[in-house]
Design an enzyme around this catalytic site. Structure first.
Site, PDB file in Angstrom:
ATOM      1  N   ARG A  78      70.390  26.692 -17.072  1.00 30.45           N
ATOM      2  CA  ARG A  78      70.851  27.727 -16.135  1.00 30.45           C
ATOM      3  C   ARG A  78      71.939  28.619 -16.699  1.00 30.45           C
ATOM      4  NH1 ARG A  78      66.907  26.327 -14.745  1.00 30.45           N
ATOM      5  NH2 ARG A  78      66.175  25.375 -12.834  1.00 30.45           N
ATOM      6  N   TYR A 105      46.500  26.206 -20.194  1.00 30.18           N
ATOM      7  CA  TYR A 105      46.037  25.085 -19.391  1.00 30.18           C
ATOM      8  C   TYR A 105      44.630  24.834 -19.886  1.00 30.18           C
ATOM      9  CZ  TYR A 105      49.896  24.486 -16.175  1.00 30.18           C
ATOM     10  OH  TYR A 105      51.115  24.183 -15.639  1.00 30.18           O
ATOM     11  N   SER A 147      51.561  32.490 -19.050  1.00 23.54           N
ATOM     12  CA  SER A 147      50.845  31.362 -18.457  1.00 23.54           C
ATOM     13  C   SER A 147      49.350  31.644 -18.357  1.00 23.54           C
ATOM     14  CB  SER A 147      51.400  31.118 -17.049  1.00 23.54           C
ATOM     15  OG  SER A 147      50.536  30.262 -16.326  1.00 23.54           O
ATOM     16  N   ASP A 164      62.984  22.561 -22.536  1.00 23.57           N
ATOM     17  CA  ASP A 164      63.250  23.240 -21.261  1.00 23.57           C
ATOM     18  C   ASP A 164      63.438  22.226 -20.150  1.00 23.57           C
ATOM     19  OD1 ASP A 164      60.865  22.634 -19.755  1.00 23.57           O
ATOM     20  OD2 ASP A 164      59.866  24.455 -20.440  1.00 23.57           O
ATOM     21  N   SER A 165      63.775  22.722 -18.983  1.00 20.53           N
ATOM     22  CA  SER A 165      63.964  21.972 -17.732  1.00 20.53           C
ATOM     23  C   SER A 165      65.441  21.838 -17.369  1.00 20.53           C
ATOM     24  CB  SER A 165      63.307  20.587 -17.772  1.00 20.53           C
ATOM     25  OG  SER A 165      61.895  20.731 -17.920  1.00 20.53           O
ATOM     26  N   GLY A 166      65.893  22.793 -16.589  1.00 22.05           N
ATOM     27  CA  GLY A 166      67.253  22.727 -16.059  1.00 22.05           C
ATOM     28  C   GLY A 166      68.240  23.696 -16.674  1.00 22.05           C
ATOM     29  N   ARG A 195      53.989  17.622  -4.084  1.00 23.76           N
ATOM     30  CA  ARG A 195      55.119  18.545  -3.908  1.00 23.76           C
ATOM     31  C   ARG A 195      55.330  18.815  -2.419  1.00 23.76           C
ATOM     32  NH1 ARG A 195      53.731  23.014  -8.651  1.00 23.76           N
ATOM     33  NH2 ARG A 195      53.832  21.534 -10.385  1.00 23.76           N
ATOM     34  N   GLY A 214      63.053  28.841 -17.257  1.00 27.99           N
ATOM     35  CA  GLY A 214      62.020  29.100 -16.260  1.00 27.99           C
ATOM     36  C   GLY A 214      62.558  29.795 -15.024  1.00 27.99           C
ATOM     37  N   ARG A 215      62.926  29.030 -14.014  1.00 32.27           N
ATOM     38  CA  ARG A 215      63.237  29.605 -12.703  1.00 32.27           C
ATOM     39  C   ARG A 215      64.226  30.775 -12.713  1.00 32.27           C
ATOM     40  NH1 ARG A 215      62.798  24.077 -11.945  1.00 32.27           N
ATOM     41  NH2 ARG A 215      61.240  23.317 -10.453  1.00 32.27           N
ATOM     42  N   HIS A 260      58.587  19.863 -17.037  1.00 35.18           N
ATOM     43  CA  HIS A 260      58.039  20.902 -16.170  1.00 35.18           C
ATOM     44  C   HIS A 260      59.073  21.299 -15.103  1.00 35.18           C
ATOM     45  CE1 HIS A 260      53.903  22.672 -15.651  1.00 35.18           C
ATOM     46  NE2 HIS A 260      54.389  23.062 -14.491  1.00 35.18           N
ATOM     47  N   LYS A 277      53.525  21.186 -24.936  1.00 36.78           N
ATOM     48  CA  LYS A 277      54.610  21.267 -23.950  1.00 36.78           C
ATOM     49  C   LYS A 277      54.507  20.105 -22.965  1.00 36.78           C
ATOM     50  CE  LYS A 277      56.434  24.527 -20.478  1.00 36.78           C
ATOM     51  NZ  LYS A 277      55.868  24.148 -19.186  1.00 36.78           N
ATOM     52  N   THR A 288      50.051  22.986 -22.514  1.00 32.83           N
ATOM     53  CA  THR A 288      50.816  22.183 -21.547  1.00 32.83           C
ATOM     54  C   THR A 288      50.055  20.901 -21.220  1.00 32.83           C
ATOM     55  OG1 THR A 288      51.799  24.176 -20.697  1.00 32.83           O
ATOM     56  CG2 THR A 288      51.914  22.229 -19.273  1.00 32.83           C
ATOM     57  N   ARG A 325      58.890  19.298 -11.874  1.00 32.66           N
ATOM     58  CA  ARG A 325      57.826  19.615 -10.908  1.00 32.66           C
ATOM     59  C   ARG A 325      56.652  18.648 -10.964  1.00 32.66           C
ATOM     60  NH1 ARG A 325      58.170  24.867  -9.044  1.00 32.66           N
ATOM     61  NH2 ARG A 325      55.954  25.393  -9.074  1.00 32.66           N
TER      62      ARG A 325
HETATM   63  C1  LIG Z   1      56.879  28.537 -10.210  1.00 33.25           C
HETATM   64  C2  LIG Z   1      56.630  27.832 -11.510  1.00 33.25           C
HETATM   65  C3  LIG Z   1      55.390  27.932 -12.105  1.00 33.25           C
HETATM   66  C4  LIG Z   1      55.161  27.332 -13.335  1.00 33.25           C
HETATM   67  N1  LIG Z   1      53.947  27.516 -13.936  1.00 33.25           N
HETATM   68  C5  LIG Z   1      53.748  27.003 -15.180  1.00 33.25           C
HETATM   69  C6  LIG Z   1      52.560  27.287 -15.876  1.00 33.25           C
HETATM   70  O1  LIG Z   1      51.718  28.027 -15.415  1.00 33.25           O
HETATM   71  N2  LIG Z   1      52.397  26.721 -17.104  1.00 33.25           N
HETATM   72  C7  LIG Z   1      53.345  25.898 -17.672  1.00 33.25           C
HETATM   73  O2  LIG Z   1      53.168  25.406 -18.773  1.00 33.25           O
HETATM   74  N3  LIG Z   1      54.507  25.646 -17.026  1.00 33.25           N
HETATM   75  C8  LIG Z   1      54.735  26.186 -15.809  1.00 33.25           C
HETATM   76  N4  LIG Z   1      55.932  25.967 -15.186  1.00 33.25           N
HETATM   77  C9  LIG Z   1      56.975  25.168 -15.873  1.00 33.25           C
HETATM   78  C10 LIG Z   1      57.857  26.050 -16.772  1.00 33.25           C
HETATM   79  O3  LIG Z   1      57.156  26.508 -17.897  1.00 33.25           O
HETATM   80  C11 LIG Z   1      59.077  25.286 -17.284  1.00 33.25           C
HETATM   81  O4  LIG Z   1      58.681  24.085 -17.903  1.00 33.25           O
HETATM   82  C12 LIG Z   1      60.098  24.962 -16.200  1.00 33.25           C
HETATM   83  O5  LIG Z   1      60.184  25.992 -15.250  1.00 33.25           O
HETATM   84  C13 LIG Z   1      61.452  24.752 -16.867  1.00 33.25           C
HETATM   85  O6  LIG Z   1      62.408  24.366 -15.974  1.00 33.25           O
HETATM   86  P1  LIG Z   1      63.460  25.370 -15.280  1.00 33.25           P
HETATM   87  O7  LIG Z   1      62.707  26.117 -14.243  1.00 33.25           O
HETATM   88  O8  LIG Z   1      64.435  24.401 -14.725  1.00 33.25           O
HETATM   89  O9  LIG Z   1      64.042  26.262 -16.367  1.00 33.25           O
HETATM   90  C14 LIG Z   1      56.187  26.566 -13.961  1.00 33.25           C
HETATM   91  C15 LIG Z   1      57.440  26.475 -13.360  1.00 33.25           C
HETATM   92  C16 LIG Z   1      57.683  27.111 -12.157  1.00 33.25           C
HETATM   93  C17 LIG Z   1      59.062  27.022 -11.573  1.00 33.25           C
HETATM   94  O1  LIG Z   2      53.304  25.239 -10.301  1.00 37.65           O
HETATM   95  C1  LIG Z   2      53.349  24.840 -11.466  1.00 37.65           C
HETATM   96  O2  LIG Z   2      54.294  24.173 -11.909  1.00 37.65           O
HETATM   97  C2  LIG Z   2      52.267  25.156 -12.385  1.00 37.65           C
HETATM   98  O3  LIG Z   2      52.383  24.774 -13.517  1.00 37.65           O
HETATM   99  C3  LIG Z   2      51.068  25.914 -11.966  1.00 37.65           C
HETATM  100  C4  LIG Z   2      49.828  25.312 -12.036  1.00 37.65           C
HETATM  101  C5  LIG Z   2      48.702  26.027 -11.617  1.00 37.65           C
HETATM  102  C6  LIG Z   2      48.808  27.320 -11.146  1.00 37.65           C
HETATM  103  C7  LIG Z   2      50.056  27.910 -11.111  1.00 37.65           C
HETATM  104  C8  LIG Z   2      51.193  27.220 -11.526  1.00 37.65           C
END
Ligand SMILES: Cc1cc2nc3c(=O)[nH]c(=O)nc-3n(C[C@H](O)[C@H](O)[C@H](O)COP(=O)(O)O)c2cc1C
Ligand SMILES: O=C(O)C(=O)c1ccccc1
Length: 389
Positions: free
Chosen positions: A319, A152, A128, A315-317, A187, A338-339, A284, A260, A178, A287
């Site tokens: 597990r 970013y 990231s 991505d997204s979900g 949020r 991700g998570r 995302h 993305k 992204t 989010r």
């Molecule tokens: C804590 C957190 C921080 C994230 N930060 C970024 C980021 O810096 N850049 C980005 O492109 N996506 C970010 N994402 C999104 C992830 O790349 C990804 O799209 C997402 O977590 C996928 O869903 P999942 O967590 O359900 O697998 C972040 C997600 C989380 C949970």
């Molecule tokens: O929290 C997020 O989803 C994210 O993408 C992010 C954005 C800026 C700083 C850190 C994470």
């Protein structure tokens, strides 16, 4: 000889003979709760949380759950190979670690630990822009493994140029841009807990170490850290950008570029027309836009629109291994997770991330075999039905 990811399952079985249980659960859906117990509600709320009332994150899960695999029998699955060709490279499996900012809130070893875990399993780690460790230091931790950098896209063109130059010099090959975060969303979980790590300077390592960023500050970072943070907040993304701006990235990055956060088929077509190499169908992780289309529901439309022109990732979900299978069946070439790996990091550092990768790939390998496939290439829409259909 292709790696048999299911070997991990057998390793755990063998541990069972000695009574040694795995350090972390093999059902990855349990990791969030364990992490919350270990690290408290602030950091886990930030990671687990999503936009608004959480409806998009729930929809992501529901859209994957609703689709059911219809296994096929008697298809000789004794030799399996999970490898895929992606953006001109051979990967051992259709999986990458999604870019996640501020990983130091989970574990002091942060991005270098996640990068080492990914490298040990041969899986790309997407670093990231908002990492807690500068990109050059993470690149070192990656060894020979595939290096992908998530951008970013900064408002300041000199910082943008500098990030691209630094990323290239540090050996990152693919650029993941992204698009879905020109602003951070509403949020409630973070707002109610007053927990926004970047306001304390976490996740600013690439910026604070950047000469072009520092040139825009009135005083050095250490003399006025709050002003530096506000400068970061004001420029980390740019809501004024439009599709023609992508020409700048195409001119300044000679490797593959993946956008993305694409959910609409028309946006996917615009990405192809702009000379991009791929898209990640993603919301995302729920989010950004509450009430948004589930990523798995958006995937087939994007694949129909550009599947023959672009590499479509998802991505997204995700597990479980069967979630990966379902995304492949809906037309994704590979998925990002991700998570789950972030919780793995929080619970057990590098080893925790490796555990998550190995569990996902072992389960994917077994799901493929038990559904009648020797590899990702033969999985398609015929392997799925919809619950109740
Ligand atoms: C804590 C957190 C921080 C994230 N930060 C970024 C980021 O810096 N850049 C980005 O492109 N996506 C970010 N994402 C999104 C992830 O790349 C990804 O799209 C997402 O977590 C996928 O869903 P999942 O967590 O359900 O697998 C972040 C997600 C989380 C949970
Ligand atoms: O929290 C997020 O989803 C994210 O993408 C992010 C954005 C800026 C700083 C850190 C994470």
């Amino acid at each position: 000889m292709a790696k048999h990811w299911a070997d991990f399952q057998y390793e755990i079985y063998l541990n069972g003979m000695t009574g040694a249980v795995p350090r972390l659960p093999t059902d990855l859906s349990r990791l969030e709760e364990l992490t919350e117990r270990r690290l408290g509600p602030g950091p886990v709320g930030y990671v687990a949380g999503s936009a608004g009332d959480g409806s998009t994150a729930r929809a992501n899960r529901a859209a994957l759950d609703r689709r059911r695999i219809v296994p096929r029998m008697l298809r000789d699955v004794h030799e399996r190979d999970l490898s895929v060709e992606l953006l001109g490279r051979q990967l051992p499996a259709p999986l990458a670690l999604a870019p996640v900012g501020v990983l130091s809130i989970m574990h002091p070893d942060a991005e270098p630990a996640a990068a080492r875990a990914a490298a040990a399993q041969g899986v790309p780690f997407v670093l990231s822009s908002a990492s807690s460790t500068p990109m050059e230091q993470v690149a070192e931790a990656m060894g020979d493994a595939e290096r992908w950098f998530q951008l970013y896209w900064p408002k300041d063109v000199e910082v943008a140029r500098s990030f691209l130059t630094r990323a290239k010099a540090a050996g990152y090959t693919a650029l993941v841009v992204t698009l879905d975060t020109p602003l951070l969303s509403w949020r409630p979980r973070d707002l109610d807990q007053a927990y926004l790590p970047f306001l304390h300077g976490v996740g600013t390592a690439n910026y604070f170490s950047d000469p072009a960023f520092r040139a825009g500050l009135a005083k050095p970072v250490h003399e006025d850290p709050n002003a530096a943070v506000m400068h970061f907040v004001g420029m980390f993304a740019d809501p004024a950008k439009t599709w023609p701006d992508l020409a700048f990235l195409r001119e300044n990055w000679d490797g593959p570029i993946v956008l993305k956060g694409v959910c609409h088929p028309d946006d996917a077509r615009l990405a192809a027309d702009a000379g991009m190499d791929g898209v990640v169908v993603s919301n995302h992780g729920g989010r950004q836009v509450a009430g948004a289309v589930a990523a798995a529901d958006a995937l087939p439309g994007v694949v129909r629109a550009v599947g023959d022109r672009l590499t479509v990732l998802f991505d997204s979900g995700v597990r479980t291994g069967d979630d990966v299978f379902k995304a492949l069946a809906l037309g994704a070439r590979a998925v990002l997770v991700g998570r789950p790996y972030v919780y793995g990091l929080g619970l057990d550092g590098q080893a925790g991330v490796e555990h998550v990768i190995r569990c996902l790939l072992a389960e994917l390998d077994l799901t493929l075999a038990l559904s009648g496939h020797s590899g990702p290439g033969t999985v398609g829409p015929d392997d799925l039905t919809e619950a109740g259909a």
